[in-house]
Scaffold this active site. Structure first.
Site, short mmCIF file in Angstrom:
data_model
loop_
_atom_site.label_atom_id
_atom_site.label_comp_id
_atom_site.label_asym_id
_atom_site.label_seq_id
_atom_site.Cartn_x
_atom_site.Cartn_y
_atom_site.Cartn_z
N CYS A 8 4.04 15.72 3.00
CA CYS A 8 4.26 15.04 1.72
C CYS A 8 3.33 15.55 0.62
O CYS A 8 2.28 16.12 0.90
CB CYS A 8 4.07 13.53 1.90
SG CYS A 8 4.79 12.59 0.54
N ASP A 127 1.64 2.86 7.19
CA ASP A 127 0.49 3.55 6.58
C ASP A 127 -0.70 2.59 6.62
O ASP A 127 -0.55 1.40 6.93
CB ASP A 127 0.88 3.92 5.13
CG ASP A 127 -0.09 4.88 4.47
OD1 ASP A 127 -1.05 5.33 5.11
OD2 ASP A 127 0.13 5.19 3.27
#
Ligand SMILES: O=C(O)c1ccccc1N[C@@H]1O[C@H](COP(=O)(O)O)[C@@H](O)[C@H]1O
Length: 209
Positions: A8, A127
């Protein structure tokens, strides 16, 4: 079975090419201006052009307006939307695209609740929680909080790097892993050797199973 890999926060053509070459499954573009990895529409459109067939381009948003998401979708051929803020399930689903929802984990039971709330998602990204930032923090969390029962594919993120991703995949057995800071030389500037090492570590897990 190995986990899939999403890299990412790509901002440079050479980083896209490196991630493609070393076997990433998905590439993330950040459409969230406070992030040092944020890309403009022009930049994103150019980066997406380099991505070959059968690899996914994922657009990351944090509490965007409808107009912001629509403006990106008009210009950039995204395969998947990643919502990394406090968006509702209805909002995430309203673009008629496949989407994943990120949650920031800090206590037991949160993931089970998110499975229910976001049951129409294509995956749940877990996360680390941080008081000040929505993600890209380089922090990991207690993987014991991830339940074995998973009605949605789990995408593990947060503080992953080639140093811990082997252990992470072994323990959690996620559908996929997502990394940003752990494969960078500087914010938004990826390190191709780190990307290569990271992906090799993920793939090494299936060789030891
Ligand atoms: O990358 C960012 O700057 C970012 C900003 C806001 C929300 C999410 C962001 N990135 C995502 O955060 C996780 C973990 O990143 P890291 O590996 O710990 O640096 C990952 O899913 C990124 O896609």
């Amino acid at each position: 079975m190995s986990a899939r890999v999403k890299i990412c926060g790509l901002t440079r053509p050479e980083d896209i090419d490196g991630a493609v070459q070393f076997g990433a499954d998905a590439l993330g573009l950040v459409f969230y201006e406070p992030s040092p990895r944020s890309v403009s529409l022009d930049q994103a459109a150019e980066l997406a052009k380099r991505v070959p067939a059968f690899m996914s381009v994922v657009g990351l948003f944090v509490n965007p307006s409808r107009q912001e998401v629509e403006a990106v979708l008009e210009r950039v051929p995204l395969d998947l939307l990643q919502f990394h803020g406090d968006e509702s399930a209805d909002f995430c689903a309203s673009f008629g695209r496949r989407w994943i929802k990120a949650i920031r984990v800090r206590e037991a039971g949160q993931i089970e609740a998110a499975f229910e709330e976001f049951h129409n998602a294509s995956g749940l990204l877990v996360d680390a929680w941080d008081p000040d930032r929505y993600g890209g923090t380089g922090k990991s969390f207690n993987w014991d909080l991830i339940p074995d029962y998973r009605p949605l594919p789990i995408i593990l993120a947060g503080g992953l790097s080639s140093d811990n991703v082997f252990a992470a995949v072994k323990q959690v057995k996620p559908w996929a892993v997502d990394v940003s800071g752990g494969v960078e030389q500087d914010k938004g500037i990826k390190d191709i050797q780190k990307i290569s090492h990271f992906i090799k570590e993920v793939h090494r897990v299936c060789k030891t199973d």
